[in-house]
Structure formats: structure tokens, C-alpha cells
Design a protein around this motif. Sequence first.
Motif, short mmCIF file in Angstrom:
data_model
loop_
_atom_site.label_atom_id
_atom_site.label_comp_id
_atom_site.label_asym_id
_atom_site.label_seq_id
_atom_site.Cartn_x
_atom_site.Cartn_y
_atom_site.Cartn_z
N MET A 1 -6.04 -12.73 4.25
CA MET A 1 -7.34 -12.11 4.23
C MET A 1 -7.18 -10.61 3.94
SD MET A 1 -10.38 -11.94 7.06
CE MET A 1 -10.65 -13.67 7.12
N LEU A 2 -8.02 -10.09 3.13
CA LEU A 2 -7.99 -8.69 2.75
C LEU A 2 -8.58 -7.84 3.89
CD1 LEU A 2 -7.24 -7.22 0.08
CD2 LEU A 2 -9.65 -7.24 -0.47
N THR A 3 -7.84 -6.82 4.30
CA THR A 3 -8.33 -5.95 5.37
C THR A 3 -9.33 -4.93 4.82
OG1 THR A 3 -6.59 -4.31 5.05
CG2 THR A 3 -6.12 -6.12 6.59
N MET A 4 -10.08 -4.32 5.71
CA MET A 4 -11.00 -3.25 5.30
C MET A 4 -10.21 -2.10 4.68
SD MET A 4 -14.10 -4.03 5.52
CE MET A 4 -14.83 -2.45 5.19
N LYS A 5 -9.03 -1.84 5.20
CA LYS A 5 -8.19 -0.77 4.67
C LYS A 5 -7.86 -1.02 3.20
CE LYS A 5 -4.12 1.81 6.10
NZ LYS A 5 -2.98 1.81 7.03
N ALA A 6 -7.52 -2.26 2.86
CA ALA A 6 -7.22 -2.60 1.47
C ALA A 6 -8.47 -2.53 0.60
CB ALA A 6 -6.59 -3.99 1.38
N LYS A 7 -9.61 -2.96 1.14
CA LYS A 7 -10.87 -2.83 0.39
C LYS A 7 -11.18 -1.38 0.10
CE LYS A 7 -13.17 -6.94 2.22
NZ LYS A 7 -14.31 -7.43 3.00
N TYR A 8 -11.02 -0.52 1.09
CA TYR A 8 -11.26 0.91 0.91
C TYR A 8 -10.27 1.50 -0.10
CZ TYR A 8 -14.34 1.02 5.05
OH TYR A 8 -15.35 0.84 5.95
N ALA A 9 -9.02 1.06 -0.04
CA ALA A 9 -8.01 1.53 -0.99
C ALA A 9 -8.39 1.14 -2.41
CB ALA A 9 -6.63 0.98 -0.63
N LEU A 10 -8.86 -0.08 -2.60
CA LEU A 10 -9.28 -0.52 -3.93
C LEU A 10 -10.50 0.26 -4.41
CD1 LEU A 10 -8.67 -4.35 -3.66
CD2 LEU A 10 -7.44 -2.72 -5.12
N ARG A 11 -11.45 0.53 -3.52
CA ARG A 11 -12.61 1.36 -3.91
C ARG A 11 -12.14 2.74 -4.35
NH1 ARG A 11 -16.91 0.81 1.01
NH2 ARG A 11 -17.06 -1.45 1.02
N THR A 12 -11.22 3.31 -3.58
CA THR A 12 -10.70 4.65 -3.88
C THR A 12 -9.97 4.66 -5.21
OG1 THR A 12 -10.50 5.13 -1.52
CG2 THR A 12 -9.20 6.48 -3.02
N MET A 13 -9.11 3.69 -5.43
CA MET A 13 -8.36 3.61 -6.68
C MET A 13 -9.32 3.41 -7.86
SD MET A 13 -5.11 4.05 -6.12
CE MET A 13 -4.28 3.29 -7.51
N THR A 14 -10.35 2.62 -7.66
CA THR A 14 -11.35 2.40 -8.71
C THR A 14 -12.07 3.70 -9.04
OG1 THR A 14 -11.62 0.10 -8.04
CG2 THR A 14 -13.41 1.06 -9.33
#
Length: 148
Positions: free
Chosen positions: A1-14
Motif C-alpha cells: 500500500m502506498l503511504t501518504m509520504k509516498a503520495k506527497y513525494a509523487l505530488r512534489t516530484m510532479t
Amino acid sequence: MLTMKAKYALRTMTALARSGDARVQARQLAERCRVPAKFLETILVELREAGFVQSRRGQHGGHALARAAEEIRIGDVIRAIDGPLAPVRCASVTAYEPCRDCPDPDACALRALMRETRDALSRVLDGRSLREFADADAALSPTTMEFA
């Protein structure tokens, strides 16, 4: 499962991919990506240590991608933040650990299924570049990540 931290990292990288060559202040990233500022600082450190982001202090400072978005794979960003993609350790390629209660990992049907799951997930996430992901994001939400 994807953590919120990884979701935030992907938003940031995007957001960084969509900003082109411009450096973006952490405050702007936090606001645009809807990430708590303190949490973003931690994420940016991890992304910098993984070689995805470069940061510069000072008046003309900020954050930018360390290499081209075309060269960054989504799976690699997730691994840098969350660790292995495998749903269980016994199915991991890089962090294998046998289950304590498993008498024979090589004959375990659950492990075989989880390895198949890991392989499918890896195929999708490693097959997608940050550029492709950012372009898809821009098509879905054209103004969400724009910086002034």
C-alpha cells in the motif's frame, strides 16, 4: 500500500517536473501540492539523498529535479520513500525475509502469488517515467501545479 509520504513525494516530484528548469521554494511546493510544510521538508531531504532533487539556499534558491524527468521512474521514487514494492517481505527482490511461520518458502503458494503481484506492480511503476506521469497530471488538472 502506498503511504501518504509516498503520495506527497509523487505530488512534489510532479510539481517540480511541471516547473521546468525553475527552482521552486519549499513554501510554494507545500502550498501547491497540499503537503504540510514540515512533512515536506523531510520528504525533500529523502528525495535529495536519493538523487532525485537538488536544492540551493539563498535568494535564488529552491528545489529542482536533479536529472531529467524522462530519466526518473515512478517505481524508483516510491522505493526511495516507502522501500520495496513487494506486498510482503518474502516476495521482495531487494529486502527478502522469510516468514517466521513458513516451513518452506519455495513451496509457498502465497509467496508465489505475492511475487507475481510484485512483478506486475513493478512493470507498471518502472515502466512510467516522471515526465509521462507529470504530463498525465497536467492533462487531468492543468492549473493545479502551476507556479507564478
